[in-house]
Design a protein around this motif. Structure first.
Motif, PDB file in Angstrom:
ATOM      1  N   MET A  32       0.836  -1.206   0.000  1.00 31.94           N
ATOM      2  CA  MET A  32       0.000   0.000   0.000  1.00 31.94           C
ATOM      3  C   MET A  32       0.872   1.258   0.000  1.00 31.94           C
ATOM      4  O   MET A  32       0.608   2.205  -0.753  1.00 31.94           O
ATOM      5  CB  MET A  32      -0.933  -0.003   1.205  1.00 31.94           C
ATOM      6  CG  MET A  32      -1.823   1.212   1.293  1.00 31.94           C
ATOM      7  SD  MET A  32      -2.974   1.360  -0.051  1.00 31.94           S
ATOM      8  CE  MET A  32      -4.238   0.268   0.487  1.00 31.94           C
ATOM      9  N   ALA A  33       1.899   1.270   0.823  1.00 34.62           N
ATOM     10  CA  ALA A  33       2.795   2.432   0.883  1.00 34.62           C
ATOM     11  C   ALA A  33       3.498   2.644  -0.458  1.00 34.62           C
ATOM     12  O   ALA A  33       3.632   3.780  -0.920  1.00 34.62           O
ATOM     13  CB  ALA A  33       3.812   2.248   2.006  1.00 34.62           C
ATOM     14  N   LEU A  34       3.927   1.565  -1.080  1.00 34.32           N
ATOM     15  CA  LEU A  34       4.573   1.664  -2.389  1.00 34.32           C
ATOM     16  C   LEU A  34       3.608   2.230  -3.419  1.00 34.32           C
ATOM     17  O   LEU A  34       3.963   3.124  -4.200  1.00 34.32           O
ATOM     18  CB  LEU A  34       5.079   0.286  -2.830  1.00 34.32           C
ATOM     19  CG  LEU A  34       5.668   0.204  -4.229  1.00 34.32           C
ATOM     20  CD1 LEU A  34       6.979   0.968  -4.285  1.00 34.32           C
ATOM     21  CD2 LEU A  34       5.867  -1.233  -4.640  1.00 34.32           C
ATOM     22  N   GLY A  35       2.378   1.734  -3.413  1.00 34.02           N
ATOM     23  CA  GLY A  35       1.374   2.229  -4.358  1.00 34.02           C
ATOM     24  C   GLY A  35       1.060   3.699  -4.146  1.00 34.02           C
ATOM     25  O   GLY A  35       0.934   4.454  -5.108  1.00 34.02           O
ATOM     26  N   ILE A  36       0.959   4.116  -2.909  1.00 32.47           N
ATOM     27  CA  ILE A  36       0.664   5.522  -2.642  1.00 32.47           C
ATOM     28  C   ILE A  36       1.849   6.404  -3.023  1.00 32.47           C
ATOM     29  O   ILE A  36       1.666   7.487  -3.584  1.00 32.47           O
ATOM     30  CB  ILE A  36       0.235   5.714  -1.175  1.00 32.47           C
ATOM     31  CG1 ILE A  36      -1.176   5.160  -1.014  1.00 32.47           C
ATOM     32  CG2 ILE A  36       0.316   7.172  -0.744  1.00 32.47           C
ATOM     33  CD1 ILE A  36      -1.777   5.281   0.340  1.00 32.47           C
ATOM     34  N   PHE A  37       3.065   5.941  -2.763  1.00 28.26           N
ATOM     35  CA  PHE A  37       4.241   6.716  -3.172  1.00 28.26           C
ATOM     36  C   PHE A  37       4.248   6.906  -4.688  1.00 28.26           C
ATOM     37  O   PHE A  37       4.444   8.013  -5.185  1.00 28.26           O
ATOM     38  CB  PHE A  37       5.534   6.033  -2.721  1.00 28.26           C
ATOM     39  CG  PHE A  37       6.766   6.749  -3.181  1.00 28.26           C
ATOM     40  CD1 PHE A  37       7.193   7.880  -2.507  1.00 28.26           C
ATOM     41  CD2 PHE A  37       7.474   6.318  -4.287  1.00 28.26           C
ATOM     42  CE1 PHE A  37       8.323   8.570  -2.941  1.00 28.26           C
ATOM     43  CE2 PHE A  37       8.592   6.994  -4.717  1.00 28.26           C
ATOM     44  CZ  PHE A  37       9.021   8.124  -4.042  1.00 28.26           C
ATOM     45  N   ILE A  38       4.023   5.837  -5.429  1.00 27.56           N
ATOM     46  CA  ILE A  38       4.026   5.937  -6.888  1.00 27.56           C
ATOM     47  C   ILE A  38       2.809   6.735  -7.368  1.00 27.56           C
ATOM     48  O   ILE A  38       2.890   7.469  -8.347  1.00 27.56           O
ATOM     49  CB  ILE A  38       4.091   4.540  -7.519  1.00 27.56           C
ATOM     50  CG1 ILE A  38       5.472   3.949  -7.232  1.00 27.56           C
ATOM     51  CG2 ILE A  38       3.831   4.589  -9.020  1.00 27.56           C
ATOM     52  CD1 ILE A  38       5.651   2.516  -7.590  1.00 27.56           C
ATOM     53  N   GLY A  39       1.701   6.619  -6.656  1.00 25.76           N
ATOM     54  CA  GLY A  39       0.515   7.395  -7.010  1.00 25.76           C
ATOM     55  C   GLY A  39       0.725   8.895  -6.867  1.00 25.76           C
ATOM     56  O   GLY A  39       0.072   9.683  -7.542  1.00 25.76           O
ATOM     57  N   MET A  40       1.628   9.298  -6.003  1.00 27.20           N
ATOM     58  CA  MET A  40       1.884  10.724  -5.810  1.00 27.20           C
ATOM     59  C   MET A  40       2.872  11.286  -6.844  1.00 27.20           C
ATOM     60  O   MET A  40       3.044  12.493  -6.930  1.00 27.20           O
ATOM     61  CB  MET A  40       2.437  10.979  -4.402  1.00 27.20           C
ATOM     62  CG  MET A  40       1.477  10.615  -3.286  1.00 27.20           C
ATOM     63  SD  MET A  40      -0.051  11.537  -3.305  1.00 27.20           S
ATOM     64  CE  MET A  40       0.486  13.060  -2.570  1.00 27.20           C
TER      65      MET A  40
END
Length: 162
Positions: A32-40
């Motif tokens: 989830m953290a990886l996805g949110i980082f890339i999402g930003m």
């Protein structure tokens, strides 16, 4: 009644699938953290592929990474990118740009690095902050959510034919 509202039903189904993800809470939280980082990051259009690729490389939960990317969706992206640009511009001490008078591709092409540099810096800052917060919240949330009993949709009563 609920079956008439497809959006609410789909939201509940996505939530149920997220609650039932297989894997350790740490794995899911890292995905989830990886996805949110890339999402930003300003990679709009390629974020899902990038998140799944890096989740595969780092052996984290790919579905959680794909869900995290949706922090920037068509409704939130303009606000997030504008905030990232303004923050990056302030951190770099750059002046605010004026939009060109005619909205053509060549006019926007001249802006180039004056927009990309502050946007990338702002996205790194907000990406790290949001990823750390997402990791901490998801890590604490997953064990609690896995214990929830989510009721089925109410089924319409069938009439008995006589």
């Amino acid at each position: 009644m609920w079956r008439q509202w497809g959006f609410i039903r789909q939201t509940k189904l996505v939530f149920v699938r997220f609650c039932r993800l297989k894997g350790a809470p740490d794995e899911i939280a890292k995905g989830m953290a990886l996805g949110i980082f890339i999402g930003m990051t300003p990679t709009f259009g390629f974020q899902m592929a990038i998140a799944i690729f890096f989740a595969f490389l780092l052996r984290e939960n790919r579905l959680a990474a794909a869900v995290g990317v949706w922090i920037t969706n068509p409704f939130t992206a303009p606000f997030i990118y504008a905030l990232e640009y303004e923050s990056g511009r302030v951190l770099l001490g750059m002046p605010r740009l004026n939009l060109p008078e005619e909205l053509t591709f060549t006019a926007f092409k001249t802006l180039g690095w004056e927009v990309v540099t502050p946007l990338c810096l702002g996205s790194l800052v907000y990406g790290v902050i949001c990823a750390v917060l997402a990791y901490a919240l998801t890590l604490r949330m997953i064990p609690v959510v896995k214990t929830w009993r989510i009721p089925r949709w109410p089924r319409p009563k069938r009439r008995r034919e006589e």
